[in-house]
Design an enzyme around this catalytic site. Structure first.
Site, PDB file in Angstrom:
ATOM      1  N   CYS A   1       0.921  -1.335  -0.041  1.00  0.00           N
ATOM      2  CA  CYS A   1      -0.020  -0.071  -0.066  1.00  0.00           C
ATOM      3  C   CYS A   1       0.754   1.189  -0.110  1.00  0.00           C
ATOM      4  O   CYS A   1       0.731   2.102  -0.805  1.00  0.00           O
ATOM      5  CB  CYS A   1      -0.980   0.044   1.410  1.00  0.00           C
ATOM      6  SG  CYS A   1      -2.080  -1.439   1.500  1.00  0.00           S
TER       7      CYS A   1
HETATM    8  C1  UGA Z   1      -1.413  -0.029   5.767  1.00  0.00           C
HETATM    9  C2  UGA Z   1      -2.108   0.924   6.698  1.00  0.00           C
HETATM   10  O1  UGA Z   1      -1.485   0.919   8.168  1.00  0.00           O
HETATM   11  C3  UGA Z   1      -3.639   0.642   6.822  1.00  0.00           C
HETATM   12  O2  UGA Z   1      -4.181   1.533   7.457  1.00  0.00           O
HETATM   13  C4  UGA Z   1      -4.186   0.764   5.273  1.00  0.00           C
HETATM   14  O3  UGA Z   1      -5.446   0.525   5.268  1.00  0.00           O
HETATM   15  C5  UGA Z   1      -3.305  -0.271   4.531  1.00  0.00           C
HETATM   16  O4  UGA Z   1      -1.911   0.049   4.566  1.00  0.00           O
HETATM   17  C6  UGA Z   1      -3.756  -0.125   3.046  1.00  0.00           C
HETATM   18  O5  UGA Z   1      -3.512   1.111   2.496  1.00  0.00           O
HETATM   19  O6  UGA Z   1      -4.727  -0.979   2.625  1.00  0.00           O
HETATM   20  P1  UGA Z   1      -0.200  -2.328   5.899  1.00  0.00           P
HETATM   21  O7  UGA Z   1       0.514  -2.219   4.622  1.00  0.00           O
HETATM   22  O8  UGA Z   1      -1.019  -3.695   6.113  1.00  0.00           O
HETATM   23  O9  UGA Z   1      -1.199  -1.091   6.237  1.00  0.00           O
HETATM   24  O10 UGA Z   1       0.767  -2.191   6.763  1.00  0.00           O
HETATM   25  P2  UGA Z   1       1.298  -1.537   8.312  1.00  0.00           P
HETATM   26  O11 UGA Z   1       1.082  -2.265   9.297  1.00  0.00           O
HETATM   27  O12 UGA Z   1       0.804  -0.142   8.073  1.00  0.00           O
HETATM   28  O13 UGA Z   1       2.819  -1.606   7.976  1.00  0.00           O
HETATM   29  C7  UGA Z   1       3.444  -0.808   6.759  1.00  0.00           C
HETATM   30  C8  UGA Z   1       4.799  -0.940   6.683  1.00  0.00           C
HETATM   31  O14 UGA Z   1       5.535  -0.053   7.801  1.00  0.00           O
HETATM   32  C9  UGA Z   1       5.573  -2.437   7.244  1.00  0.00           C
HETATM   33  O15 UGA Z   1       6.678  -2.702   6.431  1.00  0.00           O
HETATM   34  C10 UGA Z   1       6.092  -2.084   8.630  1.00  0.00           C
HETATM   35  O16 UGA Z   1       7.065  -3.142   9.086  1.00  0.00           O
HETATM   36  C11 UGA Z   1       6.454  -0.600   8.658  1.00  0.00           C
HETATM   37  N1  UGA Z   1       6.324  -0.074   9.671  1.00  0.00           N
HETATM   38  C12 UGA Z   1       5.264   0.238  10.319  1.00  0.00           C
HETATM   39  C13 UGA Z   1       7.743   0.527  10.315  1.00  0.00           C
HETATM   40  O17 UGA Z   1       8.650   0.497   9.661  1.00  0.00           O
HETATM   41  N2  UGA Z   1       7.506   1.340  11.528  1.00  0.00           N
HETATM   42  C14 UGA Z   1       6.492   1.495  12.285  1.00  0.00           C
HETATM   43  O18 UGA Z   1       6.589   2.051  13.311  1.00  0.00           O
HETATM   44  C15 UGA Z   1       5.344   1.106  11.601  1.00  0.00           C
END
Ligand code: UGA
Length: 427
Positions: free
Chosen positions: A265
């Site tokens: 995403c």
């Molecule tokens: C993300 C959004 O969080 C959702 O709200 C949204 O609906 C979704 O995209 C979408 O557009 O469909 P997602 O991609 O499943 O969800 O994953 P996240 O949990 O947001 O993590 C995204 C990335 O950021 C991962 O690689 C995670 O490891 C990284 N991340 C997350 C970090 O590097 N640091 C953080 O503090 C948090």
């Protein structure tokens, strides 16, 4: 209420099971017969925590059925969600092929239906898409004017791995509505969720989704840049983030530094927003910079590794392949960038992941996949790239079999005092 959902991929299926959990009857539609058969047997087409049990129960209770027939689905429901993929084109802009195709099919189905029906866009689409593409397609193929049928845009905010939890415990529901009648129906199907419901116009709802993902990704890129500076200064960025997060204007979540964000995403949506901005003559420098920062972040762990050892001909254990814990998804996974770079430099990779091995094997069939013990056995270095709980259980002696005790984390995983001599990419 009776709901149909067109597209039984990740968002479609999780949304279907979510609505069934609220007591609605849901018809899932997909072009792939195989997916439809699986769903009708209560078998999920994707891995998602808690999905299998809930899907099975909903299918057994006849709350969820699946079909390839859009016409049937529209006739037997009051609202249809468009939940098909909106991938990136090569130039980063949004590919609306599937959205357009489904809008056409829904238009044809509306032509054959007498009563009022609402079409709700759930797919992430750049602002203006519903007004400029979806509605014209629906009107052209139904022979009806928008208003005779309802239109809404209801963005999803589901995290992979936590999708059902997020569906049932949302921070808010956003409904972009063509008119009050459409919005009332979209609101009614969410009424059991005790959460603020924000009713806006369609274009605003589309933008809210992009703004949300952009803010989240910005927090990550910002803490990563702070982390890169901290690393040079010998400061633990997690100590900094903890204190910074107490400021309620900033907040504690999404301040985990590391090898950058991945997944299907953030990069896709931000690239699409940037392309749209470009078409509008805007130049959002900060948003562009976030992507640049993120692109460089996985390479930081290789820089760190190469300060400690030459990687050519060395055995490197890679623990964690999915883009984050709780999923088997390797799309845009930083691990893929790191494996590619290391193999290009002549390293031998031994990789492990609790869930994502099969998906990564399709990308990298030539590397070794093994259990943690075999990966670490005689390894010259170990890189921990996904924050799976399983890795948090690793103890100091688990690393004793390594030839060289070089342990680098791309995600904060190992307890500080439990394992000796590990180092983080930005801490
Ligand atoms: C993300 C959004 O969080 C959702 O709200 C949204 O609906 C979704 O995209 C979408 O557009 O469909 P997602 O991609 O499943 O969800 O994953 P996240 O949990 O947001 O993590 C995204 C990335 O950021 C991962 O690689 C995670 O490891 C990284 N991340 C997350 C970090 O590097 N640091 C953080 O503090 C948090």
């Amino acid at each position: 209420m009776d709901i149909s959902i067109i597209g039984s991929g990740y968002v479609g299926l999780c949304t279907a099971v979510g609505f069934a959990s609220l007591g609605h009857k849901v018809i899932c539609v997909d072009v792939e017969k195989e997916k439809v058969d699986k769903i009708n047997h209560g078998v999920p087409t994707i891995y998602e925590d808690g999905l299998e049990a809930r899907l099975k129960a909903a299918v057994e209770a006849k709350q969820i059925t699946a079909t390839t027939d859009t016409d049937y689905a529209v006739k037997n429901s009051e609202i249809s969600f468009i939940a098909v993929g909106t991938p990136s084109k090569d130039d980063g802009s949004i590919d609306l092929t599937y959205v357009k195709k489904v809008s056409r099919e829904l238009g044809k189905a509306l032509r054959n239906k007498d009563g009022y029906h609402v079409i709700a866009v759930k797919s992430t689409v750049v602002p203006g898409t519903t007004d400029d593409i979806v509605i014209p397609e629906l009107e052209r193929h139904s022979g009806k004017k928008a208003g005779e049928f309802g239109v809404c845009m209801v963005p999803e905010f589901l995290r992979e791995g936590k999708a059902l939890h997020d569906f049932l415990n949302p921070d808010r529901i956003v409904i972009g509505e063509l008119d009050k009648k459409s919005g009332d129906i979209a609101e009614k199907i969410h009424e059991k969720l005790k959460t603020p419901i924000l009713r806006k116009n369609i274009k605003t709802a589309e933008m809210i989704k992009y703004a949300s993902n952009t803010f989240l990704a910005a927090k990550i890129s910002l803490i990563n840049e702070i982390g890169n500076i901290c690393k040079k200064l010998g400061i633990d960025v997690y100590d900094v983030a903890e204190a910074v997060g107490y400021d309620r204007r900033i907040g504690k979540l999404f301040l985990e530094a590391g090898i950058g964000f991945g997944g299907s995403c953030f990069r896709k949506d931000i690239s699409a927003l940037l392309k749209k901005a470009d078409q509008l003559g805007c130049e959002p420098k900060l948003i562009k910079a976030m992507l640049d920062t993120n692109k460089g972040q996985p390479l930081k762990i290789i820089e760190l590794l190469e300060k400690k050892t030459n990687v050519k001909g060395k055995k490197i254990a890679v623990l964690g392949l999915s883009f984050k814990a709780g999923t088997d998804d390797v799309r845009d996974s930083p691990a893929a960038v790191i494996i590619k770079e290391l193999t290009d430099k002549g390293a031998f990779i031994s990789a492990y992941d609790p869930n994502a091995v099969e998906n990564m094997r399709k990308r990298f069939p030539g590397i070794t996949y093994a259990d943690i013990g075999e990966c670490l056995d005689n390894a010259d270095a170990c890189l921990i790239l996904t924050d799976w709980d399983e890795f948090r259980q690793l103890e100091d002696r688990d690393f004793d079999k390594m030839r060289n005790r070089i342990i680098l984390e791309g995600r904060r995983v190992l307890g500080r005092n439990k394992v000796r001599g590990f180092e983080g990419v930005a801490w």
